[in-house]
Each structure stands twice: as C-alpha cells, then as structure tokens.
Scaffold this motif. Structure first.
Motif, PDB file in Angstrom:
ATOM      1  N   VAL A   1      10.473   5.786  18.758  1.00 24.55           N
ATOM      2  CA  VAL A   1       9.913   6.334  17.517  1.00 24.55           C
ATOM      3  C   VAL A   1       8.422   6.558  17.697  1.00 24.55           C
ATOM      4  O   VAL A   1       7.667   5.628  18.015  1.00 24.55           O
ATOM      5  N   ALA A   2       7.997   7.793  17.506  1.00 24.97           N
ATOM      6  CA  ALA A   2       6.598   8.175  17.685  1.00 24.97           C
ATOM      7  C   ALA A   2       6.122   8.915  16.436  1.00 24.97           C
ATOM      8  O   ALA A   2       6.852   9.020  15.443  1.00 24.97           O
ATOM      9  N   SER A   3       4.923   9.459  16.485  1.00 29.48           N
ATOM     10  CA  SER A   3       4.345  10.115  15.302  1.00 29.48           C
ATOM     11  C   SER A   3       4.165  11.613  15.491  1.00 29.48           C
ATOM     12  O   SER A   3       3.340  12.230  14.817  1.00 29.48           O
TER      13      SER A   3
ATOM     14  N   HIS B   1       0.873  -1.176   0.000  1.00 34.84           N
ATOM     15  CA  HIS B   1       0.000   0.000   0.000  1.00 34.84           C
ATOM     16  C   HIS B   1       0.908   1.222   0.000  1.00 34.84           C
ATOM     17  O   HIS B   1       1.977   1.209   0.619  1.00 34.84           O
ATOM     18  N   GLU B   2       0.488   2.279  -0.699  1.00 36.86           N
ATOM     19  CA  GLU B   2       1.312   3.493  -0.718  1.00 36.86           C
ATOM     20  C   GLU B   2       1.512   4.052   0.688  1.00 36.86           C
ATOM     21  O   GLU B   2       2.575   4.595   0.998  1.00 36.86           O
ATOM     22  N   GLN B   3       0.490   3.942   1.533  1.00 33.08           N
ATOM     23  CA  GLN B   3       0.647   4.416   2.897  1.00 33.08           C
ATOM     24  C   GLN B   3       1.800   3.692   3.588  1.00 33.08           C
ATOM     25  O   GLN B   3       2.591   4.298   4.305  1.00 33.08           O
ATOM     26  N   GLY B   4       1.902   2.384   3.348  1.00 35.70           N
ATOM     27  CA  GLY B   4       2.986   1.611   3.934  1.00 35.70           C
ATOM     28  C   GLY B   4       4.343   2.093   3.447  1.00 35.70           C
ATOM     29  O   GLY B   4       5.300   2.211   4.227  1.00 35.70           O
ATOM     30  N   ALA B   5       4.456   2.384   2.150  1.00 44.17           N
ATOM     31  CA  ALA B   5       5.727   2.868   1.607  1.00 44.17           C
ATOM     32  C   ALA B   5       6.153   4.169   2.282  1.00 44.17           C
ATOM     33  O   ALA B   5       7.322   4.356   2.641  1.00 44.17           O
ATOM     34  N   ALA B   6       5.207   5.092   2.440  1.00 48.25           N
ATOM     35  CA  ALA B   6       5.532   6.393   3.026  1.00 48.25           C
ATOM     36  C   ALA B   6       5.879   6.267   4.504  1.00 48.25           C
ATOM     37  O   ALA B   6       6.800   6.932   4.993  1.00 48.25           O
ATOM     38  N   TYR B   7       5.139   5.430   5.241  1.00 49.66           N
ATOM     39  CA  TYR B   7       5.473   5.241   6.655  1.00 49.66           C
ATOM     40  C   TYR B   7       6.819   4.545   6.818  1.00 49.66           C
ATOM     41  O   TYR B   7       7.559   4.816   7.773  1.00 49.66           O
ATOM     42  N   MET B   8       7.151   3.630   5.920  1.00 48.64           N
ATOM     43  CA  MET B   8       8.464   2.988   5.997  1.00 48.64           C
ATOM     44  C   MET B   8       9.569   4.012   5.770  1.00 48.64           C
ATOM     45  O   MET B   8      10.601   3.999   6.462  1.00 48.64           O
ATOM     46  N   ALA B   9       9.367   4.910   4.803  1.00 46.54           N
ATOM     47  CA  ALA B   9      10.338   5.988   4.594  1.00 46.54           C
ATOM     48  C   ALA B   9      10.444   6.860   5.837  1.00 46.54           C
ATOM     49  O   ALA B   9      11.543   7.309   6.217  1.00 46.54           O
ATOM     50  N   TYR B  10       9.315   7.095   6.488  1.00 49.29           N
ATOM     51  CA  TYR B  10       9.301   7.882   7.731  1.00 49.29           C
ATOM     52  C   TYR B  10      10.105   7.180   8.830  1.00 49.29           C
ATOM     53  O   TYR B  10      10.955   7.803   9.498  1.00 49.29           O
TER      54      TYR B  10
ATOM     55  N   ALA C   1       5.513  13.040   9.044  1.00 55.43           N
ATOM     56  CA  ALA C   1       6.904  13.450   8.883  1.00 55.43           C
ATOM     57  C   ALA C   1       7.061  14.946   9.131  1.00 55.43           C
ATOM     58  O   ALA C   1       8.061  15.392   9.711  1.00 55.43           O
ATOM     59  N   TYR C   2       6.082  15.721   8.702  1.00 52.18           N
ATOM     60  CA  TYR C   2       6.119  17.164   8.940  1.00 52.18           C
ATOM     61  C   TYR C   2       6.048  17.459  10.438  1.00 52.18           C
ATOM     62  O   TYR C   2       6.803  18.276  10.963  1.00 52.18           O
ATOM     63  N   ALA C   3       5.150  16.762  11.141  1.00 53.35           N
ATOM     64  CA  ALA C   3       4.976  16.990  12.575  1.00 53.35           C
ATOM     65  C   ALA C   3       6.191  16.559  13.369  1.00 53.35           C
ATOM     66  O   ALA C   3       6.517  17.171  14.394  1.00 53.35           O
ATOM     67  N   ALA C   4       6.853  15.494  12.921  1.00 50.33           N
ATOM     68  CA  ALA C   4       7.956  14.920  13.695  1.00 50.33           C
ATOM     69  C   ALA C   4       9.326  15.304  13.148  1.00 50.33           C
ATOM     70  O   ALA C   4      10.335  14.734  13.571  1.00 50.33           O
ATOM     71  N   ASN C   5       9.380  16.253  12.227  1.00 51.82           N
ATOM     72  CA  ASN C   5      10.653  16.780  11.726  1.00 51.82           C
ATOM     73  C   ASN C   5      11.526  15.689  11.113  1.00 51.82           C
ATOM     74  O   ASN C   5      12.699  15.546  11.453  1.00 51.82           O
ATOM     75  N   ALA C   6      10.951  14.928  10.186  1.00 50.17           N
ATOM     76  CA  ALA C   6      11.661  13.821   9.564  1.00 50.17           C
ATOM     77  C   ALA C   6      11.953  14.135   8.101  1.00 50.17           C
ATOM     78  O   ALA C   6      11.063  14.567   7.359  1.00 50.17           O
TER      79      ALA C   6
END
Length: 540
Positions: free
Chosen positions: A397-399, A52-61, A91-96
């Motif tokens: 690791v948090a969000s 899932h694209e969501q999975g790809a983006a969270y993995m990058a995060y 990623a924006y919220a957690a400065n990633a």
C-alpha cells in the motif's frame, strides 16, 4: 419504499444498501443529524471515531486500497474538509474508491459570505477539484438518488474518490423519501476488435516485450500471468501494481531487475498504468520502443506516445489479447532461468542499500505472504519499492504519485479494519509518523492491531542528504527532536518495543503480530547513516 425520514437517515440508508459496513469520522455540530442517523443503524454500519479528520480520510483510503471496496468517512465542512484534502488527493492519485460525506453551512447562507461557522467561499468547487465527482444534497428527497450516483461513480470506470455535501439544516430536515434507489454502475467498454488485432500483431512480432502493470490491472492477475507465460515476458510494477504477478514467480520482476531489460525493450505493454516508472523514473526511453496500452480511462491514451490503445477493463482487454495471440504464437523457449538470474543479479547490486535492506529482510521473513506492507515517505519506504518482495495483489500500500509524507500509519489502520484477520505493518520515518501520532489513541480505543515500525534517525533523511550534497552542506529544518517512542506508545495504551538490529526487529515483530493488538517498534538510527536508495529508482 417511501418513508418520512431526514436527509441524514436517507444518506445512511443509502450507505447500508450499497454495502458500506464501516465509516470513519469525527462528529461536529454541522453533522449531528448524520451522526444520529448512523447511531440508529449501528448494528449494520460500524462508526469508528478518529482523533483528526486527516486520520479518518486516510483510514478510508487504506480501507479502499487494501480491499477494493468503498472506504467512507465523514467530517464537518470548512476546516474539517480541508483537513482531509491530502487524503483525498492521495485517493485520486492512487485510484482508490473513497467517499467523503460532509455538511455545509445553512442552505440559505451558502455563498453569501456572512461568516457562518466553518464557511468557505465555495466548498463544492474545492471538492470538485479534488475528486472524480462531487454534488450537494439540497433536499432529503434527493439523497437516495445522489448516494446511488456516488456509488455509480465509485464503482464505474477509473476508480477515484467522490464527495457528497449536505447543508447543516437539510441534514435534519424531514420529507417523504423514496429509499429504494439502486446504484447502476456502468459496464466497462468492450475491447475494440480492430485495436486488439493490431495490438496482437505488434506484440507477436516483439523480440523483447516488457509488461508494466499499475493499479488499473488489479483483478486481472490471472490473465496477466497467463500472458507473461505465453510471451515469456517479464512483468514489473512501481507501487500499486506490485503483487499482481508475485515477485517470487520467475515472471514478477522488481523495478531494479526490470531496468536491466529496459534498454532493449522493443514493445511495452502497459496495463492500467500511467507508466511513471518508464517516463519519469527511468527517463531514457528506447528509441525504437512501441507502446500498447490497455486502460479503462480514455484520457490516458494521448498523454504518452501510444502505438495501439485499447480502452477497456484490464481483465477484458488481456483476455481478448490472449485469444488474439494464441493462433499467432508458437510455444516460446522458456526465459524463466534468465529472469531468475536477473533478479539475483539486481539483488547483489542493491545489497549496498543498508541498513534499510537488512531491516526489510527481517520484516519480510515475519510478515505472512498475504500480510499488508504500508510504505511511507522514508528511507526504508523508498528502499522497499525494489527491496521488499511482494507476493499478492493489494498487499503493498503506497500513496500513488502524491508521495505525501505522513500518510502511512493512519492508512494502515484502515487497512487493518478492512482486513481484520490479516497482518498489517507500516514502516515509518520519525518525521512522517508524527503527522498521525494521535491515531495511536484511535488504534487502542478500537483495538486495531496494526504494527507501526518507526525508524528514528532524528531527521528528515532526504532533506539532510540533499542539503549536504546539493546545497553545500547548509542545513536548515532537517533535524528532529523526538519523544521516546516506546514510552509514547505505552502512554496511549499500545505495546512498545525497541529494536536496534534486524534480528531484534524480527523478534519484536513476531511478538507484536502474535498479539494482534496496537503496537509500535522503534528502530533507532543516526542521521544520514543510510545509503541512498535513489540510484536504483531514478535511473539514466
């Protein structure tokens, strides 16, 4: 070096030049030319396909959060981009530093509303609303410079996500391209000497200083600990700053222990933090409190009342402060015993938060000091914010302030890819885990040895508690009917365990970590059986 290449090839060359070694994603017709360019460079850049694209983006995060390096993913435009939006705002919220690479409809169709496959009215505007910086590559010759610019944004100032889009036809278009274009990150601003002097004067006069660190203080752990020892001041954090000063050091206090000192704090030294803990969680601010801030983001300074603001990198700022404080301070009496007593007292107070705390103790006993703990929006995850000791930077690791349900397991896979020799554990509620359950297939396919612990209380725990206590017991949408999680894991090809007690969890986790392979441990529970952790997070 000039070469005739496609835009896709130029983009991938830029990734390799800037040190990207892994990229997550799902192929699609709009991105075929990019995927083919990645296939040509497989020996230099590993592509990990997700479900899932969501999975790809969270993995990058997760990759970015845990390593400090850029986490990259690719997706198709339109619904593909929108599927990644939760991870981008996280990623924006957690400065990633997360890089989104996507496509667009044909270049001549952008903005015309003809209903081309995956068309959005203004995708670039959406991306700009979710990221620090976003741009469109309109010709292959632009790709090297825009990729370099993306890395400049990712590695300069406040780290946040960026996005690049390249239209469907442009990705496969060939042109003579200058590939040798280097990213030139901006050096952090130097600390203003006058501001440092004023900060040092204020801090030196403080009777009860408190140091608060956030993700902006990552990389300054040695300097922060030196400052804490000099001032004999405690250091606390909420989420991403945990472990910058180890919580088994006398100076590293969890948020529950630090709260006991808050009412008498006269100077708060906030380093790379929004101070969410003090202003949103603890709420009641001491009337005589004065705040000194060190932050690389100048826009943070006016958001909270600040006596002295120093715009600089955390390491540079704290080092300058140490030099300014040294001639002002005599050796202070040790407060180490006081801090240890505070921590022990706080532990006795929050010992009532069961059974979550007993399970967290079991995890802490097994997880190595440098192992990663990925929290989740769950009863155990909330309790971990004060009940799970953290010993090293980046290992919790948090969000960020998004606190978005379901991010945890998918994120943990990226953490493990970035740190293949270190243990990774994610704690999940049953509801949140199901947001990304399909990525068990990704873990098995790529042999990503993250261990998912799923606390199955057959409910959305917060919703159940709030509906009972605040809305007269009128229940709606709180109950969950779940699969057999052990059999589910096994059906994907992962190891499955069930652990009903903390002792059983400890044993199962030891086995799972020893195997270093995808695994799931289900911990069954009853709806509403957990003691609320919130009284120790929201105070006052």
């Amino acid at each position: 070096m000039q070469k005739v290449v496609t835009a896709g090839q130029a983009i991938v060359d830029g990734l390799v030049r800037n040190g990207v070694r892994h990229i997550f994603g799902i192929p699609g017709v709009h991105t075929y030319s990019l995927i083919d360019a990645l296939a040509e460079r497989q020996g230099e850049l590993a592509y990990l396909g997700t479900r899932h694209e969501q999975g790809a983006a969270y993995m990058a995060y997760g990759y970015a959060c845990s390593s400090g390096r850029v986490g990259a993913y690719t997706c198709v435009p339109g619904p593909g981009v929108l599927n990644t939006s939760a991870a981008l705002c996280t990623a924006y919220a957690a400065n990633a530093p997360v890089l989104c690479l996507t496509s667009e409809v044909f270049s001549h169709e952008i903005g015309r509303g003809h209903g081309i496959l995956h068309e959005l009215p203004d995708q670039l505007a959406i991306l700009r609303g979710l990221t620090k910086w976003s741009a469109r590559i309109s010709h292959p010759s632009e790709a090297p410079r825009l990729v370099a610019r993306a890395f400049e944004e990712l590695t300069s100032g406040r780290r946040r996500p960026v996005a690049l889009e390249c239209p469907w036809d442009t990705l496969g278009q060939k042109a003579q391209v200058e590939l040798d274009v280097s990213a030139r990150p901006m050096a952090p601003p130097l600390p203003d000497p006058e501001a440092i002097e004023r900060a040092a004067k204020l801090i030196a006069s403080a009777a009860a200083p408190l140091i608060m660190v956030g993700s902006g203080a990552l990389g300054a752990d040695a300097e922060v600990l030196e400052l804490a020892r000099l001032l004999q001041a405690p250091v606390t954090a909420h989420r991403s700053g945990r472990g910058i000063v180890s919580e088994d050091s006398p100076f590293g206090l969890d948020l529950a222990a630090a709260y006991a000192l808050w009412a008498k704090t006269d100077v708060l030294l906030a380093i790379g933090t929004r101070m969410e803990l003090q202003f949103i969680r603890w709420k009641q601010v001491p009337s005589e409190l004065r705040i000194v801030r060190i932050d690389i983001d100048p826009t943070e300074m006016p958001r909270r009342p600040t006596e002295v603001g120093v715009v600089t990198d955390a390491r540079l700022g704290v080092r300058a402060l140490l030099e300014a404080l040294a001639p002002r301070l005599r050796k202070r009496a040790s407060r180490e015993a006081e801090f240890q007593d505070l921590k022990a007292r706080a532990r006795r107070e929050f010992e009532v938060v069961q059974p979550q705390l007993a399970f967290l103790d079991a995890i802490r006993a097994v997880l190595p000091r440098d192992g990663f703990f990925v929290e989740e929006i769950s009863q155990v995850g909330f309790t971990a914010r004060f009940g799970f000791p953290v010993y090293e930077p980046r290992t919790y690791v948090a969000s960020g302030y998004q606190d978005n349900l379901g991010f945890g397991y998918m994120t943990s896979l990226g953490v493990k890819v970035a740190n293949p020799t270190r243990a990774v554990v994610s704690v999940n509620g049953d509801g949140g885990f199901m947001f990304g359950v399909q990525e068990l297939a990704t873990a098995v396919q790529h042999r990503i040895g993250s261990v998912a612990i799923v606390f199955n209380n057959q409910s959305f725990g917060n919703v159940l508690r709030d509906q009972k206590t605040t809305f007269g017991g009128r229940l709606l949408g709180e109950a969950l009917r779940n699969p057999d999680f052990v059999k589910l894991a096994e059906s994907f090809g992962a190891a499955g365990y069930r652990a009903a007690t903390p002792g059983q969890l400890r044993s199962a986790l030891e086995r799972a970590l020893a195997d270093d392979a995808p695994a799931l441990i289900e911990v069954p529970g009853e709806p509403g059986a957990e003691v609320s952790p919130w009284p120790f997070i929201h105070r006052g």
